[in-house]
Enzyme design. Structure first.
Site, short mmCIF file in Angstrom:
data_model
loop_
_atom_site.label_atom_id
_atom_site.label_comp_id
_atom_site.label_asym_id
_atom_site.label_seq_id
_atom_site.Cartn_x
_atom_site.Cartn_y
_atom_site.Cartn_z
N HIS A 580 0.79 -1.14 0.07
CA HIS A 580 0.00 -0.05 0.01
C HIS A 580 0.94 1.17 -0.01
O HIS A 580 0.64 2.33 -0.69
CB HIS A 580 -1.05 -0.08 1.17
CG HIS A 580 -2.28 -0.75 0.93
ND1 HIS A 580 -3.09 -1.18 1.97
CD2 HIS A 580 -2.73 -0.99 -0.28
CE1 HIS A 580 -4.09 -1.89 1.47
NE2 HIS A 580 -3.99 -1.88 0.11
N ARG A 687 -10.49 -6.27 -16.14
CA ARG A 687 -10.42 -7.19 -14.89
C ARG A 687 -11.73 -7.41 -14.40
O ARG A 687 -11.98 -6.78 -13.34
CB ARG A 687 -9.19 -6.68 -13.94
CG ARG A 687 -7.79 -6.31 -14.61
CD ARG A 687 -7.00 -5.94 -13.53
NE ARG A 687 -5.61 -5.47 -13.92
CZ ARG A 687 -5.19 -4.32 -13.96
NH1 ARG A 687 -6.21 -3.26 -13.92
NH2 ARG A 687 -3.89 -4.13 -14.42
N ARG A 723 -11.07 -9.93 -19.95
CA ARG A 723 -10.82 -11.05 -19.28
C ARG A 723 -11.53 -11.73 -18.52
O ARG A 723 -12.19 -11.06 -17.53
CB ARG A 723 -9.47 -10.69 -18.61
CG ARG A 723 -8.85 -12.03 -17.94
CD ARG A 723 -7.32 -11.97 -16.99
NE ARG A 723 -7.82 -10.99 -15.82
CZ ARG A 723 -6.75 -10.52 -15.06
NH1 ARG A 723 -5.52 -10.50 -15.66
NH2 ARG A 723 -6.88 -9.72 -14.12
N GLU A 816 0.10 -16.33 -20.38
CA GLU A 816 0.91 -16.19 -19.16
C GLU A 816 1.52 -17.55 -18.73
O GLU A 816 2.20 -17.52 -17.83
CB GLU A 816 -0.33 -16.00 -18.19
CG GLU A 816 -1.36 -14.69 -18.50
CD GLU A 816 -2.41 -14.90 -17.47
OE1 GLU A 816 -2.48 -13.92 -16.42
OE2 GLU A 816 -3.38 -15.73 -17.66
N ASN A 839 3.29 -10.27 -16.61
CA ASN A 839 3.56 -10.30 -15.10
C ASN A 839 3.65 -11.81 -14.75
O ASN A 839 4.56 -12.05 -13.94
CB ASN A 839 2.58 -9.66 -14.24
CG ASN A 839 2.38 -8.40 -14.42
OD1 ASN A 839 3.07 -7.74 -15.13
ND2 ASN A 839 1.38 -7.62 -13.93
N ASP A 840 2.74 -12.79 -15.19
CA ASP A 840 2.56 -14.04 -14.71
C ASP A 840 3.73 -14.90 -15.62
O ASP A 840 4.19 -15.79 -15.26
CB ASP A 840 1.21 -14.59 -14.69
CG ASP A 840 0.32 -14.46 -13.52
OD1 ASP A 840 1.09 -14.47 -12.45
OD2 ASP A 840 -0.90 -14.41 -13.74
N ARG A 850 6.65 -13.00 -8.37
CA ARG A 850 7.09 -11.59 -8.38
C ARG A 850 6.74 -10.74 -7.11
O ARG A 850 6.86 -9.59 -7.00
CB ARG A 850 6.14 -11.04 -9.57
CG ARG A 850 4.50 -11.41 -9.28
CD ARG A 850 4.08 -11.07 -10.45
NE ARG A 850 2.73 -11.70 -10.71
CZ ARG A 850 1.44 -11.07 -10.52
NH1 ARG A 850 1.68 -9.60 -10.29
NH2 ARG A 850 0.25 -11.84 -10.77
N CYS A 887 -0.62 -7.01 -22.18
CA CYS A 887 -1.27 -6.08 -20.93
C CYS A 887 -0.83 -6.29 -19.75
O CYS A 887 -1.30 -5.59 -19.01
CB CYS A 887 -2.75 -6.81 -21.01
SG CYS A 887 -2.76 -8.39 -20.70
#
Length: 953
Positions: A580, A687, A723, A816, A839-840, A850, A887
């Site tokens: 955060h 998302r 998605r 991914e 990312n994945d 990650r 993306c």
């Protein structure tokens, strides 16, 4: 809930083969009124998909999701086949449990059978069972151990009457995960049993998950049914787990010692009387298990026999586990640990024998317990290594470069302002519960008012939502109740508050989900704020000149209070890019690096620092040439961003005329207008899981359709790429409980989960198709790893499309999983597009989580191995006339854009704030130059090499 009873069991059955056994089971289920006559086809279809043989002579035939509409009521029928039935592959079944379930209730039955499946030669015992009662006893296996520890005892709890005291006891059982939420209501309907000496007893088997006992005493005298109520036992009953406790309690009451329980001033005193799990303040020691096959029967027997040589209690647990310690003298309990090679064992011994027992036991474990053992490989020191044993840490030398995790982009130059978390001394004991409670309430009120001010002053929605969460944490009734319990036991407000906060934070850190674990920083943040109020500690004074704040870990409220005009950047020793505090830093435009390591805390305040939030680099006391170049780059970037913002609505074309679409990633309809204004040419990633997370239960079709329709309305004819629901494993939904997985990133998530729950997936697809209204809709499926998964999703969508026609529809998958990229030449023949989730894809390709606190900086999407997979994907897609988007976060990295364009990526989807910069970056490139760069990038050995190539352009 599926339960086993003798009425459901038929013994002495015969069947010539599996088909005959299934017919017999179906007939029994139909005769009992549980299913329709056609349920047999569901049993057969399920067997065709995969055998239902569990092992140990047991099979659990059940229908498919498609045949659940034929189930009238949940139930089971058990058929014993003494002669055995060949279930295929040489698997012989002696007991078939036919299941009729409206949902995944058979998973609960699997849990009940787990103990039985671990028994030796259970199949033969089931075969020989001569009565339903004997068979049921075999299935139930060994009784579970009764849960009873310090967390399940509440002394002096605030309660006005009997009902409130019952609620308190039930809540302790729920916190220990012994019962479901409705257990308190169940106990209210049960007739309480007076035991004498002011003690009362309540128990029930309804909504029980595991056996457990709670004991609570009121803070003031209570009478119930005309008798004194000084202590209440609440039992979550399951099997015979509580029998030993009852015998001990009866003996205590017969001796007239019941008052020892309700007069006890500590949980330890109660546990010593009842024989429960004692608090872990006995001497303990830890050692890693080196046996190749773990703590199996032979070494476990050796260890148990050795422990029996000491006249006193010795317990053992897995140091990284959640289960309580068990007796070291019990072979069955030792085996139930399931300890594997490399796991750390914690031995706990009562003080009178600890000095003699622990060294002997540790030496025996180290020597292998009668087995030859290979030394364990050297690993990084655990977090809790004593300071005197930890490797020495020194401050980075002048001119050195430190690699960290980029958390917020930008370049910052300024002197270090190091804030080491100061230790705050406070008394452990309070004046009185009333005074301490009043002090705590006052401090909570002041912090609450402070946070409300932060919410009102914060313009960014992300910041407001974080601090709204902080308010909810302050008002968490469970935290408040636990603190109040400690206050009644004489602790000071400071000690009670910090003990509860630290316990909750550690529990959060123990979760598998890296995102959830990082929220421990939020708990500690509010914990420190309240403690500072209680102790009258003032916040540190900021330097007058612009500086770089250096801390171990920065809390969100620390960041929110900073003045961006004076704070050039933020540097932390710990933390991740998804914490955060990092989100707040990005929202406030403060460059930030996190996870730089403990050495940065030793930097002397005033040391010149150069922080590169884009590349994740920290220069310590850099030379004048490096500083000048960085300052020029910072100023140039600010000018470029200003110019890019002015041209954000123009198309992104390279200098030689090649167009690349730049889309936006969003999570809800409310963000569409903003990204369109920022220059988005469409939505490249909606998302949809955020829509599901915003509801206490799965949103129905109408709710989803309205949300998707608002997104399409806001796009004004621009394409929408959606998605489908991507939850499970590392991103659970509270209303869809999923069995705990050792590695959720490799578990049931994305398409794997939704294919298991087709009714959810169909509802989402219908809502999407209905919302389209002939506007450009693209649907992509996440976490696809095989051709079969893609085809199942495609076929489901095409079937629904025949009911709900859509003129402009494309179906694709996210790349991914490395297997999907390697299968791209096959998949490209069938899909309409690919969208690469870098990312994945990066974490799976490089085998780096990650969210890992020390390795995440190495999870770089520009690694040549990741680029190779993207290259395979693009080549396969273009060979069949299909398009490819990216993306993931890599799409917004200015150093990655030239490489992705050179690889032939057709569309980049980024956050709204990055759209203008990415478009501007594309306009600076020539396609020919980018292609040459991409080919060079594929031929080097590391992500750093790739970044060096781009910077040298």
């Amino acid at each position: 809930m599926l339960e086993l009873t003798v009425e459901q069991i038929s013994i002495g059955q015969t069947a010539v083969d599996k088909s005959a056994a299934l017919r017999l089971l179906a007939d029994k289920l139909v005769a009992d009124g549980l299913v329709a006559a056609g349920y047999l086809s569901g049993l057969e279809q399920r067997e065709a998909q995969g055998s239902t043989f569990l092992g140990q002579g047991i099979a659990i035939p059940h229908g498919t999701p498609e045949t659940r509409d034929q189930v009238f009521a949940t139930g089971v029928r058990l058929l014993q086949f003494p002669e055995g039935v060949d279930w295929g592959d040489g698997q012989i079944v002696y007991l078939a449990i036919g299941i009729a379930a409206k949902s995944d209730e058979h998973l609960r039955l699997l849990q009940l059978l787990t103990r039985a499946l671990g028994e030796t030669d259970l199949g033969q015992a089931l075969r020989r069972a001569s009565s339903p009662q004997a068979l049921l006893k075999l299935l139930q296996g060994a009784p579970q151990e009764l849960a009873l520890d310090a967390q399940m005892i509440g002394l002096g709890v605030a309660a006005e009457d009997f009902e409130e005291l019952v609620w308190r006891g039930a809540r302790l059982l729920r916190q220990a995960e012994c019962v479901s939420n409705g257990f308190a209501a169940v106990l209210q309907q049960v007739e309480a049993l007076p035991l004498g000496d002011g003690l009362w007893w309540l128990h029930s088997e309804q909504t029980v998950l595991r056996p457990g006992l709670a004991f609570v005493t009121p803070d003031k005298p209570i009478r119930y049914l005309g008798q004194p109520l000084s202590g209440l036992f609440c039992l979550a009953s399951l099997g015979e787990a509580h029998q030993a406790l009852l015998e001990r309690l009866c003996a205590l009451l017969i001796d007239g010692r019941g008052q020892e329980l309700w007069r006890a001033t500590s949980t330890r005193a109660v546990l010593e009387v009842l024989g429960g799990e004692l608090p872990a303040d006995w001497p303990s020691a830890r050692i890693a298990l080196a046996n190749a096959h773990g703590l199996h029967a032979r070494p476990a027997k050796e260890l148990a026999q050795l422990a029996k040589g000491f006249d006193g209690e010795i317990r053992i647990r897995l140091a990284d586990g959640q289960e309580p310690a068990v007796s070291l003298k019990s072979l069955s309990k030792l085996l139930s640990l399931g300890a594997r090679r490399g796991q750390v064992l914690e031995l706990i011994a009562e003080p009178s024998i600890a000095a003699q027992a622990l060294p002997v036991l540790l030496a025996a474990i180290e020597q292998g317990l009668g087995e030859e053992v290979e030394p364990l490989p050297t690993v990084a020191a655990p977090v809790d290594v004593p300071q005197e044993l930890a490797a020495p840490v020194s401050a980075p030398a002048a001119g050195s470069l430190v690699q960290a995790v980029p958390a917020a982009p930008g370049i910052a130059i300024g002197p270090a302002h190091v804030q080491v978390q100061q230790a705050i001394d406070y008394p452990l004991r309070g004046e009185s519960p009333a005074i301490e409670r009043q002090r705590l309430q006052q401090a909570l009120g002041e912090v609450r008012e402070d946070i409300q001010g932060l919410i009102q002053r914060s313009q960014a929605k992300a910041i407001r939502e974080i601090f709204i969460t902080h308010l909810e944490m302050l008002d968490d009734p469970e935290l408040v109740d636990e603190v109040d319990t400690r206050l009644k036991q004489g602790e000071s407000a400071e000690a009670a508050w910090m003990s509860v906060i630290e316990s909750a934070a550690r529990q959060q850190e123990s979760l598998q989900d890296a995102l959830l674990a990082e929220r421990a920083a939020d708990l500690r943040d509010i914990g420190r704020r309240v403690l500072a109020q209680l102790c009258g500690v003032l916040a540190p004074v900021e330097p007058e000149q612009p500086y770089i704040l250096v801390m171990d870990e920065v809390g969100p409220s620390d960041v929110a209070r900073l003045d961006p005009a004076r704070v050039a950047g933020i540097l932390t020793a710990r933390g991740g890019a998804t914490a955060h505090s990092a989100i707040v830093a990005r929202a406030r435009g403060i460059p930030a690096l996190v996870g730089a390591g403990a050495s940065v805390l030793l930097i002397k305040s005033g040391t010149p620092l150069l922080l590169d939030g884009q590349r994740g680099r920290l220069h310590v006391d850099a030379d004048s040439h490096t500083l000048q170049r960085a300052a020029e780059e910072r100023d140039t970037r600010e000018q470029r961003l200003k110019a890019a913002a002015e041209q954000r609505h123009q198309q992104a074309r390279t200098t030689d005329g090649h167009a690349v679409e730049v889309f936006a990633n969003v999570g809800e309809s409310a963000g569409v207008a903003a990204v369109v204004e920022q220059g988005a040419e469409g939505i490249g990633l909606l998302r949809t899981e955020l829509i599901f997370m915003a509801h206490p239960q799965a949103p129905d079709e109408a709710t989803q359709e309205a949300e998707y329709r608002r997104v399409l309305d806001g796009l004004g004819g621009r394409p929408l790429v959606v998605r489908t629901l991507d939850v499970g494993g590392d991103k659970p939904l509270p209303y869809w409980p999923i069995a705990q997985e050792e590695n959720p990133f490799l578990g049931v998530r994305g398409i794997r989960l939704t294919l298991q729950r087709p009714q959810i997936m169909e509802a989402q697809l219908r809502a999407l198709l209905r919302s389209a209204d002939n506007r450009p809709l693209r649907i992509m499926f996440p976490m696809v790893g095989s051709v079969e998964e893609w085809r199942q999703a495609r076929d489901m969508t095409e079937r629904l499309r025949r009911e709900i026609p859509v003129a402009d529809l494309q179906l694709g998958i996210m790349i991914e999983v490395p297997s999907a990229a390697l299968l791209a030449p096959v998949l490209a023949k069938e899909v309409d597009f690919f969208s690469v989730g870098t990312n994945d894809l990066t974490q799976y390709t490089l085998a780096i989580d990650r969210g890992h606190p020390t390795l995440s900086a190495q999870a770089d999407g520009l690694h040549p191995a990741v680029l190779q997979l993207i290259d395979i994907t693009v080549r396969a897609a273009h060979a069949h006339g299909k398009w490819v988007g990216v993306c993931g976060e890599l799409a917004a990295d200015p150093l990655a854009v030239p490489v992705l364009v050179g690889l032939g990526v057709d569309e980049l989807s980024v956050s709204g704030r990055s759209i203008a910069e990415v478009k501007a970056r594309i306009r600076e490139l020539s396609l020919a130059q980018a292609r040459t760069l991409a080919q060079q990038a594929l031929a080097v050995g590391s992500a750093n090499d790739v970044r060096a190539l781009v910077e040298a352009m």
